[in-house]
Design an enzyme around this catalytic site. Structure first.
Site: not given
Length: 301
Positions: A162, A167, A208, A227
């Site tokens: 993730h 990111h 997000e 993700s």
């Protein structure tokens, strides 16, 4: 279940120096003593790390590299179809290895020339203000552990898949990187918990879990979606709302499940004009203004 839910397992450092990661009873690795020991070992390396010194190197096992390989291979075709082109271009520029877990120092070395960002290691949860404050300095705190090998496409907590596939690829885009930095700088500017919560809520529904129209199609740009193997299939079926800061700050959400409400930007320019300007201008009075705007909207309906 949101595959990348923000449920970091608590970490305890015992008097004898042993580091224990407290996995929940429903965690895939709960009954796996070897996995629990490995999680403690990786967390201990992060706890012992001092900022400004080299990030600890984790000697990833063949099994851990295989988890990364499977996740990378399964996410790639979904990205090709459902990710926004800004993310895809950034992912190509960062060019992370797909066959092994990259070291965080390697992620930094690839990322810094692109947008000036670097990574720091964390054993698990980082305090909210510390995490966002570091974003303002273009530093991203990341875990280094991997999900349990029995379920390579699922994790109940944010792991390095993730933190990096989501990111780091996102942060390789100068425009997404600037938005993330703006959120961090905003956190350094406000004093109240209410204002900090508004910043975190808007970040949640944008960086997000943000979605965006591109040539008439709904695409994902949020790291939480990009993700997550399951979320990549589910997001287009959720309630899609236009960008609205007051709504983003007031809509209730459950971090343990797929996000039922998503906010859609019509373009990158709109994302910067709405979310970016909010991060640049938010102050301690913003929650009151948002509450007033929310009340006016309810009254008008």
């Amino acid at each position: 279940m949101f595959d990348e839910g923000q449920l970091y397992s608590p970490v305890t450092e015992h008097a004898d120096g042993r580091v224990e990661v407290h996995l929940g009873a429903d965690h895939p690795g709960f009954t796996d003593a070897a996995y629990r020991g490995r999680r403690g070992e990786i967390a201990a390396a992060a706890l012992a790390w001092t900022p400004g010194t080299p990030i600890p190197v984790i000697d990833y096992t063949d099994a851990e590299n295989e988890v990364w390989r499977i996740a990378s291979a399964e996410l790639a075709p979904k990205h090709a179809v459902r990710a926004h082109s800004e993310y895809l271009a950034a992912k190509a520029a960062l060019d992370l290895p797909a066959d092994r877990v990259p070291q965080l120092s390697e992620v930094s070395a690839r990322l810094q020339p692109l947008t000036g960002w670097t990574y720091a290691c964390a054993p698990g949860l980082v305090a909210l203000r510390e995490f966002y404050g570091s974003l303002g300095a273009r530093v991203f705190h990341s875990t280094q552990y991997l999900r349990h090998p029995s379920q390579p496409l699922y994790t109940p907590e944010p792991d390095i898949i993730h933190e990096v596939i989501g990111h780091a690829n996102q942060l390789a885009s100068p425009r997404f990187a600037r938005l993330t930095e703006a959120a961090g700088r905003a956190s350094l500017r406000v004093q109240t918990d209410a204002a900090m919560k508004v910043i975190a809520d808007v970040f949640w529904f944008s960086m997000e879990f943000g979605v965006m129209r591109e040539q008439g199609e709904l695409k994902a740009y949020g790291a939480g979606i990009l993700s997550s193997y399951g979320e990549m299939d589910a997001f287009s079926h959720m309630e899609i709302r236009p960008l609205d800061i007051a709504a983003m700050a007031r809509v209730d959400y459950d971090i343990t499940t797929y996000q039922s409400t998503l906010f859609c930007a019509e373009s990158l320019d709109e994302l910067e004009d709405v979310v970016g300007v909010f991060f640049e201008t938010v102050d301690d009075d913003s929650p009151d203004r948002i509450d007033a705007a929310w009340a006016r909207d309810l009254a008008s309906h």
